[in-house]
Enzyme design. Sequence first.
Site, short mmCIF file in Angstrom:
data_model
loop_
_atom_site.label_atom_id
_atom_site.label_comp_id
_atom_site.label_asym_id
_atom_site.label_seq_id
_atom_site.Cartn_x
_atom_site.Cartn_y
_atom_site.Cartn_z
CB CYS B 121 -0.82 0.03 1.14
SG CYS B 121 -1.93 1.60 1.50
CB SER B 125 -0.76 0.83 6.64
OG SER B 125 -1.79 1.47 7.42
CB CYS B 126 -5.04 -0.40 2.45
SG CYS B 126 -5.69 1.11 2.56
#
Lengths: 119, 218
Positions: B121, B125-126
């Site tokens: 990501c 921070s997906c």
Amino acid sequence: MSKQRNDETVLRRHHDMGGLPAGPVEQGEHDYAPWEKRVDAILRLLGDPKRRIITTDELRRGIEELGPGAYDEMSYYERWIASITNNLLEKGVITVDELGRRMAEISAAWPAGVEERKP
Amino acid sequence: MAHDHDHEHGHDHSHQPHPFQPDLEETPLTHYQVMTQAVGDLLVEKGVFSAEELRAMVEAIDAKSQAAGARMVAHAWADPAFKARMLEDVNKAAEELDIDAGGIPIRAVENTEGVHNVIVCTLCSCYPRLLIGLPPDWYKSRSYRSRTVREPRQVLAEFGTTLPDDVEVRVHDSTADLRYMVLPARPAGTEGWDEEALAELVTRDCMIGVTLPKSPNA
């Protein structure tokens, strides 16, 4: 790097780092501290179907607005709690006064005090 | 916070000292730790959520690991029809195994003989955390986010994963609205294994795509 690359860098916002040069990936990991899990839990509850107070996009917008210096100096969950808090203040869920007072109380009650913030 | 004073709610909060743990009270708090404590307390007092809900959520977060994702991968290896459904719709396929993958769509990307997938990501921070737990620190680091989209083979090599030149590397950049998980290829030498044994080979890192599943001979 080429001139074009430099221009591209200037136009990016600081969180948008895909493709930029960077050092080796540090593979060390830390166990999340209790306060970090609390931040995570607060966000999950605020965003759940029962409450829908802060969305993932609002969290991200708040993180991206921290500014390049803060973004790089703060740890991951520090960025989260800063964004969550700003969102709650904007939405009027909590007020600056309440927050300031409560933080002062918690700091005063903690035997070892609070670390000085970097200027 | 390690000293959890949520139990104090319901009475005047102006303030007896909390019962401190002696080893912790010698460590100064940081500004953001204080903010975290204060925000949680205020939300509980205002009835936005209860102290019990907060505690239960922390426990639920603690309990998440790569296990759910590993179970899905093992089931997909064992059952081609399930694999097809998983590639079609991870969130729906998860329900078949009583796994809650959450409301944000997750797409499974399949490793094959000629294709290796890795997820990143770049913007934040997906990550499919309901299936594989909280992301490791490095997933959120500047170096991983910056470099994985430009030089994935070098990044993979830093994780000890060296792929033949004729294997195509596909990098998937997650967003807040679409997340990915890697469906690794089933290791050779696992014919006849049951799903529980297969799941043991499926690590968090191989579902991120920085490594391959554990070797069945290890």
